[in-house]
Design an enzyme around this catalytic site. Structure first.
Site, mmCIF file in Angstrom:
data_model
loop_
_atom_site.group_PDB
_atom_site.id
_atom_site.type_symbol
_atom_site.label_atom_id
_atom_site.label_comp_id
_atom_site.label_asym_id
_atom_site.label_seq_id
_atom_site.Cartn_x
_atom_site.Cartn_y
_atom_site.Cartn_z
ATOM 1 C CG HIS A 19 3.301 17.303 -37.395
ATOM 2 N ND1 HIS A 19 3.085 16.916 -38.705
ATOM 3 C CD2 HIS A 19 4.420 18.061 -37.409
ATOM 4 C CE1 HIS A 19 4.021 17.441 -39.476
ATOM 5 N NE2 HIS A 19 4.846 18.137 -38.712
ATOM 6 C CG ASP B 130 0.620 22.804 -46.707
ATOM 7 O OD1 ASP B 130 1.489 23.627 -46.384
ATOM 8 O OD2 ASP B 130 0.830 21.585 -46.739
ATOM 9 N NE ARG C 163 7.273 27.050 -46.822
ATOM 10 C CZ ARG C 163 6.984 26.151 -45.877
ATOM 11 N NH1 ARG C 163 5.792 25.578 -45.851
ATOM 12 N NH2 ARG C 163 7.845 25.819 -44.954
ATOM 13 C CB SER D 235 3.095 24.293 -43.739
ATOM 14 O OG SER D 235 3.125 23.016 -44.296
ATOM 15 C CE LYS E 54 0.648 20.042 -43.869
ATOM 16 N NZ LYS E 54 1.851 19.717 -44.614
#
Ligand code: URA
Length: 440
Positions: free
Chosen positions: A82, A161, A168, A183, A187
Site C-alpha cells: 500500500h 470505509d 470524511r 481506513s 482494506k
C-alpha cells in the site's frame, strides 16, 4: 450505548472502549447513527487522536463490516503493498506482475485518484477494455491462473470505509493518523494477506508534508498489522518530486511498460525493487524458508531479493506477466495508447532545480482533464505531462523542463501551474534520499 455520550467522551480527550467503537461504527453502517453524529465523532478523533488500542478497535470494527477475500487453493504466499499516494506513483502497475513472476499471489485492491495524486485504477483504465470491477470470484480465479490482479474494492469488502471515507472527504477529516490507519489497514486486512509492505510518503506531493508525520502514520499502521499477526514492514519515502518522469494516466502506463521491460527511470526502479524485496523476504519467511520450504534452502537477504526481481525485469518475464494480467481483465495489451499533442515548457532562467511543487504538478494534470476534483468526474487518458528535470539538476535558460500532453482545455492554467511548480534557484537543494527509513 448513547452516541452523544461517545462523541462527548472523545471530544473531551477520553479513551473509548473497544465496545463503544464497535457499537458506534456498526450503528453508522447500519443506518441507525446519522452522518452528522459520525462526522462529529470523526472531527473529535481528528483533534484528540486515538491511542493504539482504539485505532486497532476501529480498524477491526471496519474490517468486520464486510467480507474478506477468500483464500484460494493456491499455496503461493499472498502479498500486498500500500502506498499513501504520490504524484507519478505507478509502482503497483510494475510490482504486482513482478511479484507474480516470483511465484507470489498478489490480490491488489486499488483506488481512484482524487485531488492531486493519481489512482491506479484510472491509470489501468487508460488501456482499452481493461476492467477494474471484478467480483470476488473473478479475483480468486485470476489470482490462481495469472498470479496477480489489480481491481477496485468489491461492494462487500469494508463497506464501512466506503461510507466513512465519503463523509470524511466532505467534512475535513481525511488527514488524521488513526482514521487513515483504520481506513487503509481494514482494506489491507480484507485482502487476507501473508505479508504487507507500506510505502509511506512525505513531501510536497504526499498527504504527509513532514517526515515525522509520515513516520507516525507508518508506526500506527505497523502496530495494527502486528496486532492482527500480519507480517509487515514500511518504507518512509520522499515525494518532493514526481516518481519517474510521467504524470497522468496513459503516460504512466507507458512508463510502467518501459520499466517492466527493464528500461525504467532510476527512482521508480529503486523503489519498486526495494518494496518488492521486502515482500519476497517476508513471503519466504511465512512459507518456512528457514526450514527449507518454498524452494529456498534459507531466507534470502534483501539485496539478493532485489537482484532476483531485477532479473525478472531484465528478462522480459515481468512484462509478459503484465500482458497476461491485462488480457485476463479484458484489456488489449497491444492497443496503442493515444497521447494528446505535446507542448513544451522551458526554463526562464539558468540555475539549479531548487524545488518541485508536486501538488501543483498534480493540479496541472487535473486542469488538463487528466484527474478529478469531484468523485465521478470522467478522465481524459490522453493528457498528462513529463517532467524532464530532477531536484538539484543544473539547467540553462531556455532548456526544456517539462512537456505537457494537452488539448486546448485547461492548457493555459496547466502551463502556469507547471512554470510555478518547478523553481530554479542559484543553489541546488541539499540531497534527499528516496528511501528515508525502513520500519520497524
Ligand atoms: N487512503 C485511504 O484509503 N484512506 C484514507 O483515509 C486516506 C487515504
Amino acid at each position: 450505548m448513547n452516541p452523544v455520550r461517545t462523541i462527548q467522551q472523545k471530544r473531551d480527550g477520553e479513551r473509548l472502549t473497544h465496545e463503544d467503537i464497535a457499537v458506534f461504527l456498526n450503528g453508522y453502517v447500519g443506518g441507525e447513527i446519522p452522518d452528522y453524529q459520525m462526522a462529529a465523532l470523526a472531527m473529535a478523533i481528528y483533534f484528540q487522536g486515538m491511542d493504539p488500542e482504539e485505532t486497532a478497535a476501529l480498524t477491526e470494527a471496519m474490517l468486520r463490516s464486510g467480507d474478506v477475500l477468500a483464500r484460494t487453493s493456491s499455496a503461493a504466499p499472498r502479498v500486498g503493498k500500500h502506498s499513501t499516494g504520490g504524484v507519478g506513483d505507478k509502482v503497483s502497475l510494475v510490482l504486482a506482475p513482478l511479484l507474480a513472476c516470483c511465484g507470489l499471489a498478489v490480490p491488489k485492491l486499488s483506488g481512484r485518484g482524487l485531488g492531486p495524486t493519481g489512482g491506479t485504477l484510472d491509470k489501468l483504465e487508460a488501456i482499452p477494455g481493461f476492467r477494474t470491477n471484478l467480483s470476488a470470484e473473478e479475483i480468486a480465479r485470476q489470482v490462481d491462473e495469472v498470479g496477480c490482479v489489480i481491481t477496485g474494492q468489491t461492494a462487500d469488502l469494508v463497506p464501512a470505509d466506503r461510507k466513512l471515507y465519503a463523509l470524511r472527504d466532505v467534512t475535513g477529516t481525511v488527514p488524521s493518523v488513526p482514521l487513515i490507519t483504520a481506513s487503509v489497514m481494514s482494506k489491507k486486512l480484507a485482502e487476507n494477506l501473508d505479508a504487507l509492505v507500506l510505502d509511506v510518503k512525505w513531501g510536497s506531493g504526499a498527504s504527509m508534508k513532514q517526515q515525522d508525520d509520515a513516520r507516525r502514520l507508518a508506526r500506527s499502521m505497523l502496530d495494527v498489522a502486528q496486532r492482527a499477526s500480519l507480517p509487515a514492514t514500511a518504507l518512509v519515502t520522499d515525494m518532493n518530486q514526481p516518481l519517474g518522469r510521467m504524470v497522468g494516466t496513459a503516460v504512466e502506463v507507458q512508463e510502467s511498460l518501459a520499466t517492466l521491460a527493464g528500461q525504467g527511470p532510476e527512482d521508480l526502479v529503486e523503489l519498486t525493487l526495494a518494496l518488492g524485496a521486502e515482500l519476497l523476504v517476508m513471503a519466504a519467511r511465512s512459507s518456512g524458508a528457514e526450514a527449507g520450504g518454498f524452494g529456498h534452502a534459507r531466507l534470502p537477504a534483501l539485496d539478493e531479493a532485489r537482484a532476483t526481481l531485477r532479473r525478472q525485469l531484465d528478462s522480459g518475464r515481468a512484462l509478459e506477466k503484465f500482458r497476461q494480467m491485462v488480457l485476463a481483465q479484458g484489456g488489449d495489451p497491444d492497443s496503442p495508447l493515444e497521447l494528446a499533442p505535446a507542448t513544451e515548457i522551458v526554463a526562464v532562467r539558468g540555475g539549479f532545480v531548487a524545488s518541485i511543487d508536486c501538488e501543483a504538478i498534480g493540479y496541472a494534470v487535473i486542469a488538463l482533464g487528466g484527474g478529478r476534483q469531484k468523485l465521478g468526474e470522467t478522465i481524459d487518458p490522453s493528457v498528462g505531462l513529463e517532467v524532464h528535470v530532477r531536484l538539484g539538476q543544473p539547467v540553462s535558460a531556455g532548456e526544456r523542463v517539462a512537456t505537457l500532453f494537452a488539448r486546448p482545455r485547461g492548457l493555459d492554467v496547466a502551463k502556469s501551474l507547471v512554470r510555478q511548480a518547478i523553481l530554479i534557484g542559484n543553489q541546488p537543494p541539499p540531497p534527499s534520499p528516496l528511501i528515508v527509513e525502513r520500519l520497524p
